[in-house]
Design a protein around this motif. Structure first.
Motif, PDB file in Angstrom:
ATOM      1  N   GLY A 103      11.133  67.755  33.657  1.00  0.00           N
ATOM      2  CA  GLY A 103      11.311  66.342  33.993  1.00  0.00           C
ATOM      3  C   GLY A 103      10.952  66.047  35.435  1.00  0.00           C
ATOM      4  N   ASN A 104      10.652  67.077  36.226  1.00  0.00           N
ATOM      5  CA  ASN A 104      10.277  66.866  37.629  1.00  0.00           C
ATOM      6  C   ASN A 104       8.885  67.444  37.895  1.00  0.00           C
ATOM      7  OD1 ASN A 104      10.930  69.472  37.231  1.00  0.00           O
ATOM      8  ND2 ASN A 104      12.343  69.674  38.935  1.00  0.00           N
ATOM      9  N   GLY A 105       8.034  67.390  36.845  1.00  0.00           N
ATOM     10  CA  GLY A 105       6.665  67.885  36.998  1.00  0.00           C
ATOM     11  C   GLY A 105       6.579  69.399  36.999  1.00  0.00           C
ATOM     12  N   LYS A 106       7.620  70.044  36.467  1.00  0.00           N
ATOM     13  CA  LYS A 106       7.585  71.513  36.427  1.00  0.00           C
ATOM     14  C   LYS A 106       7.576  71.995  34.981  1.00  0.00           C
ATOM     15  CE  LYS A 106       9.559  72.493  40.895  1.00  0.00           C
ATOM     16  NZ  LYS A 106      10.695  72.932  41.668  1.00  0.00           N
ATOM     17  N   ILE A 107       6.807  73.058  34.749  1.00  0.00           N
ATOM     18  CA  ILE A 107       6.718  73.644  33.404  1.00  0.00           C
ATOM     19  C   ILE A 107       7.190  75.084  33.498  1.00  0.00           C
ATOM     20  CG2 ILE A 107       5.041  74.473  31.670  1.00  0.00           C
ATOM     21  CD1 ILE A 107       3.507  71.874  32.026  1.00  0.00           C
ATOM     22  N   SER A 108       7.955  75.506  32.478  1.00  0.00           N
ATOM     23  CA  SER A 108       8.331  76.931  32.474  1.00  0.00           C
ATOM     24  C   SER A 108       8.313  77.472  31.052  1.00  0.00           C
ATOM     25  CB  SER A 108       9.693  77.127  33.127  1.00  0.00           C
ATOM     26  OG  SER A 108      10.684  76.555  32.322  1.00  0.00           O
ATOM     27  N   PHE A 109       8.118  78.778  30.952  1.00  0.00           N
ATOM     28  CA  PHE A 109       8.110  79.461  29.655  1.00  0.00           C
ATOM     29  C   PHE A 109       9.421  80.216  29.513  1.00  0.00           C
ATOM     30  CE2 PHE A 109       3.354  79.945  30.726  1.00  0.00           C
ATOM     31  CZ  PHE A 109       3.069  78.704  30.196  1.00  0.00           C
ATOM     32  N   LEU A 155       0.087  67.658  33.575  1.00  0.00           N
ATOM     33  CA  LEU A 155       1.241  67.056  32.921  1.00  0.00           C
ATOM     34  C   LEU A 155       0.796  66.103  31.807  1.00  0.00           C
ATOM     35  CD1 LEU A 155       4.143  67.639  33.533  1.00  0.00           C
ATOM     36  CD2 LEU A 155       4.242  65.588  34.952  1.00  0.00           C
ATOM     37  N   ARG A 156      -0.251  65.322  32.101  1.00  0.00           N
ATOM     38  CA  ARG A 156      -0.747  64.366  31.094  1.00  0.00           C
ATOM     39  C   ARG A 156      -1.264  65.098  29.864  1.00  0.00           C
ATOM     40  NH1 ARG A 156      -4.857  60.741  34.110  1.00  0.00           N
ATOM     41  NH2 ARG A 156      -5.223  59.740  32.135  1.00  0.00           N
ATOM     42  N   ILE A 157      -2.051  66.155  30.094  1.00  0.00           N
ATOM     43  CA  ILE A 157      -2.623  66.869  28.954  1.00  0.00           C
ATOM     44  C   ILE A 157      -1.537  67.614  28.187  1.00  0.00           C
ATOM     45  CG2 ILE A 157      -3.384  69.213  29.571  1.00  0.00           C
ATOM     46  CD1 ILE A 157      -6.215  68.156  28.788  1.00  0.00           C
ATOM     47  N   PHE A 158      -0.522  68.066  28.896  1.00  0.00           N
ATOM     48  CA  PHE A 158       0.576  68.741  28.206  1.00  0.00           C
ATOM     49  C   PHE A 158       1.311  67.743  27.309  1.00  0.00           C
ATOM     50  CE2 PHE A 158       5.003  70.167  27.870  1.00  0.00           C
ATOM     51  CZ  PHE A 158       4.782  71.349  27.182  1.00  0.00           C
ATOM     52  N   GLU A 159       1.579  66.547  27.836  1.00  0.00           N
ATOM     53  CA  GLU A 159       2.294  65.537  27.037  1.00  0.00           C
ATOM     54  C   GLU A 159       1.457  65.112  25.828  1.00  0.00           C
ATOM     55  OE1 GLU A 159       5.277  65.115  27.238  1.00  0.00           O
ATOM     56  OE2 GLU A 159       5.728  65.828  29.258  1.00  0.00           O
ATOM     57  N   LEU A 160       0.144  64.925  26.028  1.00  0.00           N
ATOM     58  CA  LEU A 160      -0.731  64.547  24.911  1.00  0.00           C
ATOM     59  C   LEU A 160      -0.795  65.682  23.877  1.00  0.00           C
ATOM     60  CD1 LEU A 160      -3.501  62.768  26.974  1.00  0.00           C
ATOM     61  CD2 LEU A 160      -2.211  61.720  25.097  1.00  0.00           C
ATOM     62  N   SER A 204       8.344  83.430  35.168  1.00  0.00           N
ATOM     63  CA  SER A 204       9.565  83.755  35.902  1.00  0.00           C
ATOM     64  C   SER A 204      10.201  82.532  36.563  1.00  0.00           C
ATOM     65  CB  SER A 204       9.264  84.833  36.952  1.00  0.00           C
ATOM     66  OG  SER A 204       8.029  84.576  37.581  1.00  0.00           O
ATOM     67  N   VAL A 205       9.365  81.651  37.152  1.00  0.00           N
ATOM     68  CA  VAL A 205       9.939  80.466  37.819  1.00  0.00           C
ATOM     69  C   VAL A 205       9.231  79.200  37.322  1.00  0.00           C
ATOM     70  CG1 VAL A 205      10.697  81.503  40.009  1.00  0.00           C
ATOM     71  CG2 VAL A 205       8.301  80.871  39.724  1.00  0.00           C
ATOM     72  N   PRO A 206       9.959  78.061  37.261  1.00  0.00           N
ATOM     73  CA  PRO A 206       9.307  76.809  36.862  1.00  0.00           C
ATOM     74  C   PRO A 206       8.130  76.522  37.792  1.00  0.00           C
ATOM     75  CG  PRO A 206      11.678  76.533  36.923  1.00  0.00           C
ATOM     76  CD  PRO A 206      11.396  77.871  37.515  1.00  0.00           C
ATOM     77  N   PHE A 207       7.007  76.149  37.202  1.00  0.00           N
ATOM     78  CA  PHE A 207       5.776  75.971  37.973  1.00  0.00           C
ATOM     79  C   PHE A 207       5.466  74.478  38.110  1.00  0.00           C
ATOM     80  CE2 PHE A 207       1.163  75.708  38.460  1.00  0.00           C
ATOM     81  CZ  PHE A 207       0.925  76.670  39.429  1.00  0.00           C
TER      82      PHE A 207
END
Ligand code: FAD
Ligand code: MG
Length: 362
Positions: A173-179, A114-119, A104-107
């Motif tokens: 781009g500000n350390g937030k992830i959303s679906f 963040l590192r593991i997501f980018e890798l 529902s909201v960017p987390f």
């Protein structure tokens, strides 16, 4: 001079003095030996269990007992930190909270996530989508199927596939992830253990360990001078009870993924815990194990899982394309097993007699 009744007064007096002091001498020798053992730098190793029954083993060379005690404490603390981030099965972990809230909201996530997501995004791209941490809904579907002993229907698979796909995940781009779709979620089971292995080694290096080894289940990282021999699990034997052969390693990582463990069983059929994102079903392409040698454990872990999905031919293409990455694949044929290995491994690979005649190089 022989005394009466066989007594030697002077000698016996000396013996009695020594006998009286023997316990003191023994204590002094013991204390000195213990001091030498504690203060003398040497090889130490320890095993601990930050994730269920998966053994994490650390080996450090040229450390005093006190230094190693502190090394171990620092590594276990860092591992506990990472388990609190990546344990999808714990509702309080950062990953579980993100999976819940980011619908529902960017987390806002931490540096490790963040590192593991980018890798993960990088390896998703490099492996043409075979490595895909967004298969969470499919993993849950097949886990449930294993628990209920009922195969999912085509519709159930289609519904879960609709919730999978890295294009449903955005970073702000500000350390937030959303679906962007209800039900989407991430699972880093195929890369987080490799990342933890790298991080454990980093802690040791930062503490001044010059040579060491970290082993977390099927993920190993060696650093410093010297060589290590790492066994490759025999997919036909119980975990830890048989090897296909060994690889001689200097600094670097080696990871193995296999369908021979963590599988589910329905109606006597075994289904792998690794899902093919293209079909939404467990992999079934003849590859029973994939061992990858790479620079970091994070990379080796992710690539090994991807090879399990890609099958022989695409795996060979991928490994040849990647720099400083080698692999060993074990395939089940109609009546026996075959080993496929990077030709560059020949000088370092020793196979057992049962496996020697079945090697193909690429
Ligand atoms: P790998 O091949 O490296 O990974 C396989 C795993 O990756 C699968 O189990 C699945 O989770 C995921 N996956 C499947 N297909 C794909 C694909 N195509 N692309 C990307 N990923 C895929 N297990 C428990 O049962 N209970 C726990 O409490 C638990 N806690 C954990 C905590 C942490 C911090 C971590 C890192 C793992 C934990 N696990 C737990 C284990 C985890 O669920 C996996 O079983 C394990 O990481 C698999 O590692 P592997 O090397 O055996 O296989
Ligand atoms: Mg993996």
């Amino acid at each position: 001079m022989q005394g009466i009744d066989g007594l030697h007064p002077e000698k016996d007096g000396l013996k009695m003095k020594i006998a009286r002091r023997a316990p003191i001498l023994a204590v002094i020798i013991l204390v000195l030996s213990a001091a030498v053992i504690i203060a003398w730098p040497r090889r130490h190793e320890a095993t601990f269990y930050p994730i269920g029954v998966i053994p994490f083993r650390i080996v450090a060379y040229e450390r005093t007992a006190f230094q190693f005690r502190d090394d171990l404490e620092a590594v276990t603390a860092r591992m506990a930190e990472l388990v609190a981030v990546f344990n999808r099965h714990d509702p309080t972990s950062e990953l579980a909270r993100m999976n819940d809230k980011a619908r529902s909201v960017p987390f806002e996530v931490g540096t490790d996530m963040l590192r593991i997501f980018e890798l993960s995004r990088k390896w998703h791209r490099e492996t043409n989508g075979a490595f895909d941490p967004s298969v969470g809904p499919l993993i849950d579907l097949w886990k449930g199927a294993g628990a209920n002993k009922r195969l999912p229907t085509a519709d159930e698979i289609a519904v879960a596939r609709h919730k999978a796909g890295l294009d449903l995940v955005t970073t702000m781009g500000n350390g937030k992830i959303s679906f962007t779709r209800e039900g989407a979620n991430l699972d880093f089971g195929a890369i987080a253990k490799g990342y933890m292995t790298d991080e454990a080694a980093l802690v040791l290096k930062q503490r001044g360990v010059k040579r060491g080894l970290v082993q977390a289940g099927g993920d190993t990282l060696a650093f410093g001078d010297g060589t290590f021999r790492i066994g490759i699990q025999d997919p036909t034997a119980k975990s830890g009870e048989g090897i296909v052969g060994t690889i001689e390693m200097s600094a670097g990582a080696i990871s193995t993924s296999g369908s021979y463990e963590r599988f589910i069983e329905i109606d006597g059929e075994r289904y792998s815990h690794i899902v093919d994102p293209r079909t939404g079903s467990p992999v079934d392409n003849g590859v029973v194990s994939a061992t990858v040698i790479a620079r970091t454990s994070t990379d080796a872990d992710a690539i090994a899982t991807a090879l399990m999905v890609l099958g022989l031919s695409d795996s060979i293409d991928l490994i040849k394309r990647l720099e400083r990455v080698e692999a060993i694949l074990i395939l089940r044929g109609s009546d026996d097993y075959d080993v496929w290995a990077s030709a560059s491994l020949v000088p370092r690979l020793t196979l057992g007699p049962d496996w020697l005649g079945r090697v193909h190089l690429f």
